[in-house]
Design a protein around this motif. Structure first.
Motif, PDB file in Angstrom:
ATOM      1  N   VAL A  25       0.834  -1.205   0.000  1.00  0.00           N
ATOM      2  CA  VAL A  25       0.000   0.000   0.000  1.00  0.00           C
ATOM      3  C   VAL A  25       0.867   1.252   0.000  1.00  0.00           C
ATOM      4  N   ALA A  52       1.263   3.939  -3.035  1.00  0.00           N
ATOM      5  CA  ALA A  52       0.868   5.322  -2.754  1.00  0.00           C
ATOM      6  C   ALA A  52       1.996   6.288  -3.065  1.00  0.00           C
ATOM      7  N   SER A  91      -3.299   1.772  -9.930  1.00  0.00           N
ATOM      8  CA  SER A  91      -3.216   2.295  -8.565  1.00  0.00           C
ATOM      9  C   SER A  91      -4.559   2.205  -7.864  1.00  0.00           C
ATOM     10  N   THR A  97      -5.479  -1.281  -6.641  1.00  0.00           N
ATOM     11  CA  THR A  97      -4.668  -1.794  -5.529  1.00  0.00           C
ATOM     12  C   THR A  97      -5.043  -1.171  -4.200  1.00  0.00           C
ATOM     13  N   ARG A  98      -5.299   0.133  -4.213  1.00  0.00           N
ATOM     14  CA  ARG A  98      -5.340   0.921  -2.978  1.00  0.00           C
ATOM     15  C   ARG A  98      -6.328   0.393  -1.943  1.00  0.00           C
ATOM     16  N   GLN A 127       0.228   4.738   4.330  1.00  0.00           N
ATOM     17  CA  GLN A 127      -0.182   5.272   3.031  1.00  0.00           C
ATOM     18  C   GLN A 127       0.065   6.771   2.939  1.00  0.00           C
ATOM     19  N   SER A 169       2.603   9.006   0.823  1.00  0.00           N
ATOM     20  CA  SER A 169       2.074  10.040  -0.074  1.00  0.00           C
ATOM     21  C   SER A 169       2.833  11.352   0.097  1.00  0.00           C
ATOM     22  N   SER A 205     -13.780   5.797  -0.897  1.00  0.00           N
ATOM     23  CA  SER A 205     -13.103   6.413  -2.036  1.00  0.00           C
ATOM     24  C   SER A 205     -14.099   6.978  -3.035  1.00  0.00           C
TER      25      SER A 205
END
Length: 544
Positions: free
Chosen positions: A20, A24, A136, A139-140, A168, A172, A465
């Motif tokens: 993760v 990210a 991406s 997966t997240r 994560q 980021s 999300s």
């Protein structure tokens, strides 16, 4: 048997969380600076570049639901994560190639002419961007599902969500700072190449942990088809009278529910019970269903009811995300109009201001798990429920908008006196946003995973999300509405009244919070021991 016992648990945490974090880092490493790359290397106009960036940002938040649907219906979490990470890697390789090979970019602008990109150049670029975004996204949040599946206790799952989000967002921050710095000051090829390398390592780490993960159930077909059949069957039997006799309802081929996400509640949404009401010709002699679009199991009906009960709470996150995204856009405009110097030689990039919220979020999650939650449990001998954590997050984000409006009014006053205030004044509102996100973002993931039907676990973790993705598009509509109806957002923010925009968002946030309180107050948890984030000994199902 001994090998089976060690499967799952915290031993899988480094592999899943490492994946993760690295995905990210790679994702933020290319998206944070995408607008600059399009403008400087592909000679795009700023508005066109901004539209492309917004489209990819919004889509990357909506696309996880596709990965979740595939994982729940057909392939399982492991296959979806492995395939998605590979797809994002191939996309990043394509993006890196566009930065390395001059033939894949238009010539640099000169004083007289600025050549446009060719169709083939844009095709390679857009293919790479689409693959990187799709991979991406796949997966997240599916990684959150496979991670939560490794634990039996709700408090362990809550801690997993906490620490996974910490990893994560720390990653980021690194992607949005270190990778962006390399792209701006060393080379685009090296910066994008490092992102691809991080993605490749993430894929390798995930595959290395395969023997430790709990085995997944085989594909069971689309649960979404089952949900659709509930509606169709209930409508077809709308004229049939309901009964109170359990034997009149279909509970499966063996006459009982084999899987349940919560207690049966026949009294709610009673109309849908007709979908499980047995009528002549619905069942074969061997007990199987003869007409799947006319008869469903009671469990399928209850799963559909569960989604109906959760939907109001989920919808309360849409306006919350909209206010956060809108504030993020306005913060950049404010920062551009303020003094961003830290000392004589360093100037904070306006686009990096939002990194402070991610740092605040990561610190808050760590303190929440290690400090605040244990203190609260010792003081009152109970934990916050996930809905209480989410509610506090609503309050803090609304408070951040109040602070933002006050700061903007002060900034405008100074501007009218030909003074430039320091961008450090933006820090308090950004810190509050981060703290608020640390509560409601992992809280939503834990709540949806805990409450969704078992057949929709991957979809559950992706639902938060989706609200973010919708928030991106609603934010665009909000800002456009302000520009059309008011004079608060002219091209020069110094000539407008962005503080009024913030106060409007405060009103929206408060109304949305009232709506959330009503939804949370009416909601009954589907399982007992609905612990809050980082909490054991949580409240029972009857507590709200």
């Amino acid at each position: 048997m001994s090998a089976r016992r060690v499967n799952g648990g915290w031993i899988t945490f480094p592999f899943i969380t490492g994946t993760v974090a690295l995905v990210a880092l790679a994702g933020n490493g290319w998206t944070a600076n995408l607008m600059v790359y399009l403008i400087e290397e592909f000679n795009m106009k700023s508005i066109a570049a901004a539209q492309i960036w917004t489209a990819f940002s919004g889509s990357s938040s909506l696309l996880p639901i596709l990965g979740a649907i595939v994982a729940d219906s057909y392939a399982g979490c492991f296959t979806v994560i492995a395939a998605s990470t590979l797809i994002s890697l191939l996309g990043l390789i394509l993006i890196t190639v566009t930065a390395i090979l001059n033939k894949l970019r238009p010539q640099q602008c000169n004083s007289n002419f600025c050549p446009n990109s060719s169709g083939s150049q844009l095709a390679v670029l857009y293919t790479g961007l689409a693959m990187a975004a799709l991979g991406s996204a796949g997966t997240r949040f599916t990684s959150l599902t496979i991670g939560a599946n490794q634990f039996d206790k709700p408090e362990d799952r809550s801690r997993f969500f906490n620490w996974c989000f910490v990893a994560q967002y720390v990653a980021s921050v690194i992607g949005a700072t270190v990778m962006v710095y390399i792209q701006d000051n060393v080379s685009w090829g090296l910066g994008f190449g490092l992102c691809a390398g991080a993605n490749a390592i993430g894929l390798l780490i995930f595959l290395l942990g395969k023997r430790l993960y709990r085995p997944e159930d085989g594909p069971r077909g689309s649960p979404y088809g089952d949900l659709a059949r509930v509606v169709v069957a209930a409508v077809k039997k709308r004229n049939i009278r309901l009964t109170l006799n359990n034997e009149d309802y279909y509970y499966g081929h063996h006459g009982q529910v084999t899987e349940t996400a919560g207690p049966t509640s026949k009294k709610k949404f009673r109309f849908l019970n007709r979908a499980a009401l047995k009528t002549e010709g619905d069942i074969r002699q061997d007990g199987s269903v003869a007409k799947p679009w006319r008869l469903c199991t009671m469990q399928q009906v209850e799963d559909f009811k569960t989604l109906l009960r959760i939907f109001p709470l989920w919808s309360s996150g849409i306006l919350l995300s909209t206010t956060i995204v809108t504030q993020g856009s306005l913060v950049i405009l404010q920062a551009l109009a303020m003094d961003r110097h830290l000392g004589p030689h360093f100037k904070i990039p306006a686009g990096s201001m939002w990194v402070l919220s991610m740092i605040s979020l990561s610190i808050s999650l760590t303190l929440s798990d290690r400090v605040f939650s244990p203190i609260w449990r010792k003081a009152v001998n109970r934990s916050f429920t996930v809905l209480q954590w989410i509610g506090v997050g609503h309050i803090l984000n609304t408070l951040s908008l109040v602070v933002a409006s006050v700061v903007e009014a002060k900034r405008l006053g100074a501007t009218h006196h030909h003074q430039k205030l320091s961008s450090l004044l933006l820090f308090p509102q950004l810190i509050l946003v981060g703290v608020g996100l640390s509560l409601h973002h992992p809280g939503q993931a834990a709540f949806f995973y805990q409450e969704f039907p078992l057949s929709l676990r991957s979809t559950a973790t992706a639902m938060a999300s989706v609200t973010i993705g919708i928030g991106y598009y609603l934010s665009t509509l909000f800002l456009d509405l302000f520009r059309r109806v008011t004079e608060w957002l002219p091209n020069n923010i110094n000539d407008g009244r962005a503080d009024n925009v913030y106060w409007t968002l405060v009103a929206v946030g408060m109304l949305n919070f009232v709506y959330y309180l009503i939804c949370a107050g009416c909601y009954k948890y589907q399982i007992r021991n609905s612990e809050g984030i980082g909490g054991a000994n949580g409240n029972s199902a009857s507590n709200k």
